[in-house]
Every structure is written in C-alpha cells, then in structure tokens.
Motif scaffolding. Structure first.
Motif, PDB file in Angstrom:
ATOM      1  N   MET A   7       0.825  -1.200   0.000  1.00 40.83           N
ATOM      2  CA  MET A   7       0.000   0.000   0.000  1.00 40.83           C
ATOM      3  C   MET A   7       0.868   1.262   0.000  1.00 40.83           C
ATOM      4  O   MET A   7       0.583   2.206  -0.705  1.00 40.83           O
ATOM      5  N   LEU A   8       1.922   1.263   0.812  1.00 44.60           N
ATOM      6  CA  LEU A   8       2.781   2.443   0.868  1.00 44.60           C
ATOM      7  C   LEU A   8       3.576   2.641  -0.417  1.00 44.60           C
ATOM      8  O   LEU A   8       3.961   3.764  -0.734  1.00 44.60           O
ATOM      9  N   GLU A   9       3.823   1.551  -1.155  1.00 39.93           N
ATOM     10  CA  GLU A   9       4.579   1.677  -2.398  1.00 39.93           C
ATOM     11  C   GLU A   9       3.826   2.511  -3.430  1.00 39.93           C
ATOM     12  O   GLU A   9       4.407   3.246  -4.201  1.00 39.93           O
ATOM     13  N   SER A  10       2.491   2.381  -3.438  1.00 39.33           N
ATOM     14  CA  SER A  10       1.701   3.109  -4.430  1.00 39.33           C
ATOM     15  C   SER A  10       1.366   4.532  -3.981  1.00 39.33           C
ATOM     16  O   SER A  10       0.908   5.338  -4.778  1.00 39.33           O
ATOM     17  N   MET A  11       1.595   4.828  -2.709  1.00 39.92           N
ATOM     18  CA  MET A  11       1.257   6.155  -2.194  1.00 39.92           C
ATOM     19  C   MET A  11       2.434   7.107  -2.437  1.00 39.92           C
ATOM     20  O   MET A  11       3.580   6.779  -2.126  1.00 39.92           O
ATOM     21  N   HIS A  12       2.125   8.247  -3.006  1.00 43.16           N
ATOM     22  CA  HIS A  12       3.151   9.256  -3.230  1.00 43.16           C
ATOM     23  C   HIS A  12       2.683  10.587  -2.654  1.00 43.16           C
ATOM     24  O   HIS A  12       1.650  11.115  -3.076  1.00 43.16           O
ATOM     25  N   VAL A  13       3.437  11.065  -1.701  1.00 40.92           N
ATOM     26  CA  VAL A  13       3.139  12.364  -1.097  1.00 40.92           C
ATOM     27  C   VAL A  13       4.252  13.313  -1.524  1.00 40.92           C
ATOM     28  O   VAL A  13       5.419  13.078  -1.233  1.00 40.92           O
ATOM     29  N   SER A  14       3.877  14.360  -2.234  1.00 35.82           N
ATOM     30  CA  SER A  14       4.894  15.326  -2.656  1.00 35.82           C
ATOM     31  C   SER A  14       5.118  16.348  -1.552  1.00 35.82           C
ATOM     32  O   SER A  14       4.382  16.403  -0.565  1.00 35.82           O
ATOM     33  N   LEU A  15       6.115  17.161  -1.728  1.00 37.27           N
ATOM     34  CA  LEU A  15       6.459  18.182  -0.734  1.00 37.27           C
ATOM     35  C   LEU A  15       5.327  19.192  -0.551  1.00 37.27           C
ATOM     36  O   LEU A  15       5.147  19.745   0.537  1.00 37.27           O
ATOM     37  N   THR A  16       4.543  19.411  -1.584  1.00 41.95           N
ATOM     38  CA  THR A  16       3.463  20.399  -1.489  1.00 41.95           C
ATOM     39  C   THR A  16       2.214  19.868  -0.776  1.00 41.95           C
ATOM     40  O   THR A  16       1.407  20.659  -0.299  1.00 41.95           O
ATOM     41  N   THR A  17       2.079  18.550  -0.686  1.00 39.80           N
ATOM     42  CA  THR A  17       0.880  17.983  -0.051  1.00 39.80           C
ATOM     43  C   THR A  17       0.760  18.400   1.412  1.00 39.80           C
ATOM     44  O   THR A  17      -0.264  18.957   1.812  1.00 39.80           O
ATOM     45  N   PRO A  18       1.762  18.156   2.265  1.00 41.46           N
ATOM     46  CA  PRO A  18       1.634  18.613   3.657  1.00 41.46           C
ATOM     47  C   PRO A  18       1.620  20.135   3.775  1.00 41.46           C
ATOM     48  O   PRO A  18       1.018  20.679   4.709  1.00 41.46           O
ATOM     49  N   ALA A  19       2.238  20.808   2.819  1.00 44.83           N
ATOM     50  CA  ALA A  19       2.240  22.275   2.849  1.00 44.83           C
ATOM     51  C   ALA A  19       0.827  22.836   2.696  1.00 44.83           C
ATOM     52  O   ALA A  19       0.533  23.932   3.187  1.00 44.83           O
ATOM     53  N   LEU A  20      -0.046  22.079   2.040  1.00 45.62           N
ATOM     54  CA  LEU A  20      -1.429  22.530   1.887  1.00 45.62           C
ATOM     55  C   LEU A  20      -2.157  22.618   3.228  1.00 45.62           C
ATOM     56  O   LEU A  20      -3.115  23.372   3.365  1.00 45.62           O
ATOM     57  N   LEU A  21      -1.717  21.836   4.203  1.00 45.79           N
ATOM     58  CA  LEU A  21      -2.363  21.865   5.518  1.00 45.79           C
ATOM     59  C   LEU A  21      -1.936  23.049   6.378  1.00 45.79           C
ATOM     60  O   LEU A  21      -2.600  23.364   7.356  1.00 45.79           O
ATOM     61  N   PHE A  22      -0.835  23.699   6.050  1.00 45.71           N
ATOM     62  CA  PHE A  22      -0.322  24.782   6.892  1.00 45.71           C
ATOM     63  C   PHE A  22      -1.345  25.886   7.148  1.00 45.71           C
ATOM     64  O   PHE A  22      -1.577  26.240   8.298  1.00 45.71           O
ATOM     65  N   PRO A  23      -1.990  26.435   6.109  1.00 46.69           N
ATOM     66  CA  PRO A  23      -2.972  27.491   6.385  1.00 46.69           C
ATOM     67  C   PRO A  23      -4.171  26.980   7.182  1.00 46.69           C
ATOM     68  O   PRO A  23      -4.671  27.665   8.071  1.00 46.69           O
ATOM     69  N   ALA A  24      -4.614  25.760   6.874  1.00 46.28           N
ATOM     70  CA  ALA A  24      -5.777  25.210   7.576  1.00 46.28           C
ATOM     71  C   ALA A  24      -5.470  25.001   9.055  1.00 46.28           C
ATOM     72  O   ALA A  24      -6.265  25.382   9.924  1.00 46.28           O
ATOM     73  N   ILE A  25      -4.335  24.411   9.343  1.00 45.64           N
ATOM     74  CA  ILE A  25      -3.973  24.154  10.744  1.00 45.64           C
ATOM     75  C   ILE A  25      -3.746  25.467  11.474  1.00 45.64           C
ATOM     76  O   ILE A  25      -4.159  25.622  12.629  1.00 45.64           O
ATOM     77  N   SER A  26      -3.125  26.430  10.815  1.00 52.71           N
ATOM     78  CA  SER A  26      -2.886  27.727  11.454  1.00 52.71           C
ATOM     79  C   SER A  26      -4.196  28.414  11.821  1.00 52.71           C
ATOM     80  O   SER A  26      -4.346  28.948  12.932  1.00 52.71           O
ATOM     81  N   LEU A  27      -5.154  28.405  10.905  1.00 54.71           N
ATOM     82  CA  LEU A  27      -6.466  29.008  11.194  1.00 54.71           C
ATOM     83  C   LEU A  27      -7.203  28.244  12.284  1.00 54.71           C
ATOM     84  O   LEU A  27      -7.872  28.842  13.130  1.00 54.71           O
ATOM     85  N   LEU A  28      -7.070  26.945  12.283  1.00 49.77           N
ATOM     86  CA  LEU A  28      -7.695  26.118  13.309  1.00 49.77           C
ATOM     87  C   LEU A  28      -7.113  26.438  14.686  1.00 49.77           C
ATOM     88  O   LEU A  28      -7.851  26.601  15.656  1.00 49.77           O
ATOM     89  N   LEU A  29      -5.804  26.565  14.760  1.00 55.96           N
ATOM     90  CA  LEU A  29      -5.160  26.910  16.033  1.00 55.96           C
ATOM     91  C   LEU A  29      -5.579  28.295  16.501  1.00 55.96           C
ATOM     92  O   LEU A  29      -5.761  28.530  17.710  1.00 55.96           O
ATOM     93  N   LEU A  30      -5.745  29.220  15.578  1.00 59.06           N
ATOM     94  CA  LEU A  30      -6.224  30.558  15.928  1.00 59.06           C
ATOM     95  C   LEU A  30      -7.642  30.485  16.492  1.00 59.06           C
ATOM     96  O   LEU A  30      -7.950  31.126  17.509  1.00 59.06           O
ATOM     97  N   ALA A  31      -8.494  29.692  15.877  1.00 54.99           N
ATOM     98  CA  ALA A  31      -9.859  29.524  16.377  1.00 54.99           C
ATOM     99  C   ALA A  31      -9.857  28.889  17.764  1.00 54.99           C
ATOM    100  O   ALA A  31     -10.618  29.305  18.652  1.00 54.99           O
ATOM    101  N   TYR A  32      -8.995  27.885  17.969  1.00 58.88           N
ATOM    102  CA  TYR A  32      -8.907  27.246  19.282  1.00 58.88           C
ATOM    103  C   TYR A  32      -8.426  28.231  20.343  1.00 58.88           C
ATOM    104  O   TYR A  32      -8.923  28.233  21.466  1.00 58.88           O
ATOM    105  N   THR A  33      -7.465  29.060  19.982  1.00 62.33           N
ATOM    106  CA  THR A  33      -6.950  30.059  20.924  1.00 62.33           C
ATOM    107  C   THR A  33      -8.037  31.068  21.271  1.00 62.33           C
ATOM    108  O   THR A  33      -8.177  31.459  22.439  1.00 62.33           O
TER     109      THR A  33
END
Length: 129
Positions: free
Chosen positions: A1-27
């Motif tokens: 399963m992991l052999e067929s999965m490809h995560v590029s460098l930009t994939t986790p970078a897409l979460l940065f704005p979402a997580i940042s806004l979520l943390l702001l809402a939690y604060t």
C-alpha cells in the motif's frame, strides 16, 4: 500500500494554512472561556458546581485540541523534512499520523461545542423561570 502512495512536498504544505487558522480559532475559544471564568469569579452570584464542572471540562478539552493541532502541525513539518531528504515512505507515514492528529483535534472541537451548547441550554432554562 505504501509503495503506491506518493506524497509530494506540497501535499503537507497545503495543511499549513488550515492548521494555522484552526489553532487561531482554538486560541480564541480558550481566551473567551478564560474571560468568562474571570467574570464569574469576580461576580456577586455564586457559581454552581455544574457550571464549574462544565468550565473545567471545556478547558481540558480545548487544551487537548490545541495540543493535537500543534502536534499535527509539527508532524507536517517533519513530514516535509523527510520528503525533502528523500525518505518518501517515512514522510508518507508521518503525514498520515499528522492527519490522524488533525482529525482527533476536530473531533475534540465538536465535543467541546456540544458541551458549550448544553451549558447555554441550561442557562436559557434558568432565564425562562
């Protein structure tokens, strides 16, 4: 399963704005709850044990939400580091863990909202008497 999965460098970078806004809402939720607790402690009315239990429970859940969100953010960064240095499989696993922590944080958020709504409903009932 992991052999067929490809995560590029930009994939986790897409979460940065979402997580940042979520943390702001939690604060913001935390600061609003802290202000409420300070107002209750300065007030003339005695605070009911149910209210204290509710507030304490909400503070604990918000802390856990923030910890899970920050951990998710940190794992996103770690994932990007592993992908950058060429360890794509390890980066993919770390990214999956990051997503699970983010999901846990969101579930806690829903639980905290439900507790908050229950407290408001109790308050509305008391006001209608």
């Amino acid at each position: 399963m992991l052999e067929s999965m490809h995560v590029s460098l930009t994939t986790p970078a897409l979460l940065f704005p979402a997580i940042s806004l979520l943390l702001l809402a939690y604060t913001n939720r935390f600061f609003a709850l802290a202000a409420l607790i300070r107002n209750l402690s300065n007030g003339d009315k005695p605070v009911q044990n149910d209210q204290l239990k509710n507030l304490s429970q909400r503070i604990t859940i918000i802390r856990r939400m923030q910890e899970a969100g920050v951990s998710s953010f940190a794992l996103c960064v770690l994932c990007m580091i592993f992908i950058y240095i060429g360890f794509n499989k390890t980066g993919s696993v770390i990214f999956g863990a990051s997503l699970l922590l983010l999901l846990y944080s969101l579930i806690l958020s829903v639980i905290e909202i439900r507790i908050s709504v229950d407290a408001l409903n109790i308050h509305i009932k008391e006001m209608s008497k």
